[in-house]
Write an enzyme that holds these catalytic residues in place. Structure first.
Site, PDB file in Angstrom:
ATOM      1  N   HIS A 552       1.016  -1.265   0.042  1.00  0.00           N
ATOM      2  CA  HIS A 552       0.094  -0.041   0.117  1.00  0.00           C
ATOM      3  C   HIS A 552       0.828   1.208   0.044  1.00  0.00           C
ATOM      4  O   HIS A 552       0.345   2.410   0.711  1.00  0.00           O
ATOM      5  CB  HIS A 552      -1.017  -0.197   1.161  1.00  0.00           C
ATOM      6  CG  HIS A 552      -1.456  -1.156   1.793  1.00  0.00           C
ATOM      7  ND1 HIS A 552      -1.545  -1.666   2.971  1.00  0.00           N
ATOM      8  CD2 HIS A 552      -1.692  -2.328   0.935  1.00  0.00           C
ATOM      9  CE1 HIS A 552      -1.876  -2.923   2.855  1.00  0.00           C
ATOM     10  NE2 HIS A 552      -2.068  -3.413   1.845  1.00  0.00           N
ATOM     11  N   HIS A 553       1.826   1.393  -0.922  1.00  0.00           N
ATOM     12  CA  HIS A 553       2.990   2.288  -0.984  1.00  0.00           C
ATOM     13  C   HIS A 553       2.763   2.920  -2.144  1.00  0.00           C
ATOM     14  O   HIS A 553       3.641   3.461  -2.880  1.00  0.00           O
ATOM     15  CB  HIS A 553       4.460   1.899  -0.499  1.00  0.00           C
ATOM     16  CG  HIS A 553       4.657   1.301   1.133  1.00  0.00           C
ATOM     17  ND1 HIS A 553       5.582   0.639   1.175  1.00  0.00           N
ATOM     18  CD2 HIS A 553       3.638   1.522   1.849  1.00  0.00           C
ATOM     19  CE1 HIS A 553       5.369   0.240   2.491  1.00  0.00           C
ATOM     20  NE2 HIS A 553       4.422   0.713   2.847  1.00  0.00           N
ATOM     21  N   GLN A 554       1.298   3.185  -2.885  1.00  0.00           N
ATOM     22  CA  GLN A 554       1.454   3.688  -4.017  1.00  0.00           C
ATOM     23  C   GLN A 554       1.830   5.020  -4.364  1.00  0.00           C
ATOM     24  O   GLN A 554       1.741   5.847  -3.324  1.00  0.00           O
ATOM     25  CB  GLN A 554      -0.093   3.442  -4.593  1.00  0.00           C
ATOM     26  CG  GLN A 554      -1.230   4.180  -3.528  1.00  0.00           C
ATOM     27  CD  GLN A 554      -1.437   3.116  -2.585  1.00  0.00           C
ATOM     28  OE1 GLN A 554      -1.075   2.092  -2.284  1.00  0.00           O
ATOM     29  NE2 GLN A 554      -2.501   3.695  -1.688  1.00  0.00           N
TER      30      GLN A 554
END
Length: 626
Positions: A552-554
């Site tokens: 979830h490090h977009q």
């Protein structure tokens, strides 16, 4: 048994010995009273009447948007409106233990990738779920609260691309500006802030297995490190986390609640912005259109519109407003105002979370044990800010170099170990594997025989992926989710690096530190990979393709670049090319993903963007600093 938000309410009622309350807030207040505590209702931001016009409109109350709003409202003669599609945080979002369970709540946009041939093959419909925070605080409501910045060279690399002002030495003051570190051994460090609003400390609860992880690192020659010190990135450490007194510190807690009484700060929740208003002749942004309670509304901006909606929603909003690839917008019948590569360059960190090392003690975190004493642990959490309710779910980080690390410098790791005192089996498959989308078939084939047994795992996260994805519109409907193509593992180098990371984890598990707990790798092969020989490079590669774990490090979808860069959407001052009075400020502007969990970087971007705005509009007030 699934731990849910509703179970926490039941725990409140059980301890309080009360009948069913009429509201959730009433239940919480009663529970506090039973413990001899007073519940503070001023934690909620509320809503002020929305004016027709503001100096600045900020879209998105994530870490960057919250920091920007706080800093701009320091100027008393500026009125600022913050628009957020989600709701305020609450009693439950403060509890670190519940972070993954919040992914099943209204605080998650619940995005998904398009099906792919290279990754997510063991997940439902061969699709990777992609959590993204929706609410006042954005991703900091549902994230794991890990505070890491990455390597010094990450930001020096941005500057070398032509992004003046973004070298490590130039962004460090903005990291420090937001940070309030309380870890004793870091209080004298020149690389940490002590006066900022964002509390950073070690979590109060950890299992004995954390000590084994740290000792195992020392056995293999790694030092205990401060991974946010630019000269000590390689090593093992406890997690520096955005918590305080055992509770989550979200962007709202740090930056918005302290300013809720500022008269020039307005926030509107559950207000989804659907279009940026731009004059087609002057190409000047002058407001936004948004929906609240099913009603379309318009609000105007005298100075700027600042988009901080995240790496999915920011490009989506730009494209809906006529800013993006010309051919893509024309295919949807959207009038093109500015032809820019919006939605390209999507980047993400990947790992593989399927390793399970069984231990012969009750040292791991087991959901059933916590639930068997749920009222006690909840009371412990509320009265002293301690106990398992304060766990992040992960406890330690390690930074190592694989044989594929061709980055300059021996202190430049390419893998992060995320140590977790659980395995996919620890909750009986009720929650963790569901957040990742692991199918019933894969889970039952491999993990059901060890349901609820004590275990630990390490997720080896590749820090610098080569693969790139895209964000596109599926239609002109602003309420339809964007089309996300992750591009995961499209570049073979990403797969090879994670495979090497898995092999190094197995080596770490064989140290005496872990053997003291009788640690043994669960060697039941994934059925789709069984013919490849458990433990071979080919087997590990197959496992990564099937249990593809994204963190979830977009970032990167509104890329920052210097004038003349055909891949850039915003300039180094975060202004959208070709459009006046419009900026983007969030992780979407990052040209490359830092070797870090991205919340610290998002705060830094927000702090820096606020200064750019002030420099632009306060030049007529020389000598006056806000």
């Amino acid at each position: 048994m699934q731990l849910s938000l509703r179970l926490a309410v039941c725990a409140c009622l059980l301890v309080a010995g009360t009948s069913e309350p009429t509201t959730l807030l009433e239940a919480v207040v009663r529970f506090y009273k039973k413990l001899g505590l007073q519940y503070r209702e001023d934690r909620f931001l509320g809503n002020k009447p929305i004016l027709n016009e503001y100096d600045f409109i900020v879209v998105g109350a994530g870490p960057a948007g919250s920091a920007i709003t706080n800093r701009l409202t320091e100027v008393p003669f500026w009125n600022v409106l913050l628009l957020e599609a989600g709701a305020d945080d609450n009693f439950y979002t403060d509890i670190p233990l519940l972070s993954t369970y919040l992914w099943f709540s209204e605080y998650n946009w619940n995005y998904k990738t398009e099906p792919t041939r290279n990754a997510c093959l063991g997940l439902k419909d061969q699709i990777c779920p992609w959590p993204a925070g929706k609410g006042v605080g954005g991703g900091t409501i549902i994230n794991a609260m890990i505070y890491t910045r990455g390597n010094k060279r990450d930001y020096d690399g941005w500057a070398a691309m032509g992004n003046d002002g973004w070298s490590y030495d130039e962004v460090l003051p903005y990291f420090k500006k937001s940070e309030h570190v309380t870890i004793p051994e870091l209080l004298t460090s020149p690389y940490h802030g002590k006066q900022g609003p964002l509390n950073v400390e070690y979590p109060r609860f950890s299992t004995p297995l954390l000590g084994a992880f740290l000792e195992a690192g020392r056995e293999l020659g790694y030092k205990w490190n401060d991974y946010n010190n630019p000269f000590s990135h390689i090593g093992f450490s406890k997690i520096q986390a955005t918590v305080k007194d055992g509770k989550r510190v979200s962007a709202s807690t740090a930056f918005l609640k302290p300013i809720r009484k500022r008269k020039n700060f307005h926030i509107s929740q559950k207000s989804q912005v659907t279009r940026i208003l731009i004059d087609p002749e002057t190409k000047t942004a002058f407001g936004v259109e948004f929906f609240k309670k099913g009603r379309k509304r318009v609000v105007l901006a005298r100075k700027e519109v600042i988009i901080s909606a995240g790496a999915f929603n920011s490009p989506q909003l730009l494209m809906l407003s006529g800013i993006g690839h010309k051919s893509h917008l024309e295919s949807l019948g959207i009038p093109v105002l500015q032809d820019l590569p919006v939605g390209d360059n999507l980047q993400e960190h990947l790992a593989m979370a399927g390793l399970a090392f069984l231990v012969n003690s009750t040292s791991a975190t087991i959901a059933r044990r916590i639930m068997s004493k749920l009222p006690y642990h909840l009371a412990q959490y509320l009265k002293s800010g301690d106990g398992p309710f304060t766990t992040l779910g992960c406890e330690g980080l390690g930074y190592v170099r694989t044989k594929y690390a061709n980055l300059t410098g021996e202190d430049y790791p390419d893998i992060e170990y995320i140590f977790v005192p659980i395995g996919l089996n620890s909750d009986g498959g009720s929650s963790l594997r569901k957040t990742m989308g692991v199918t019933d078939y894969l889970y039952d084939s491999v993990y059901s025989e060890i349901n609820h047994k004590d275990a630990w795992s390490i997720w080896p996260m590749q820090l610098y992926p080569y693969s790139r994805g895209t964000v596109r519109l599926g239609s002109r409907d602003p309420f339809r989710q964007p089309v996300i193509t992750g591009g995961f593992l499209d570049d073979r180098r990403d797969l090879d690096t994670i495979v090497e990371g898995l092999k190094l984890v197995v080596e770490l598990s064989e140290t005496s530190a872990f053997k003291r707990f009788g640690s043994q790798l669960h060697r039941k092969p994934l059925p789709q990979c069984a013919d490849l020989g458990f433990g071979s490079d080919e087997y590990w590669a197959c496992s990564v393709r099937h249990i593809t774990t994204q963190l979830h490090h977009q970032c990167g979808t509104c890329k920052m670049g210097p004038p003349g860069d055909p891949t850039a959407v915003v300039n180094p001052r975060l202004q959208v090319y070709g459009i006046n009075n419009l900026r983007v400020a969030d992780t979407s502007i990052m040209p490359t993903v830092p070797g870090a969990h991205t919340q610290a970087g998002a705060y830094m971007v927000g702090e820096k963007a606020a200064d750019y705005v002030k420099e632009t509009w306060l030049s007529q007030f020389p000598g006056k600093i806000y």
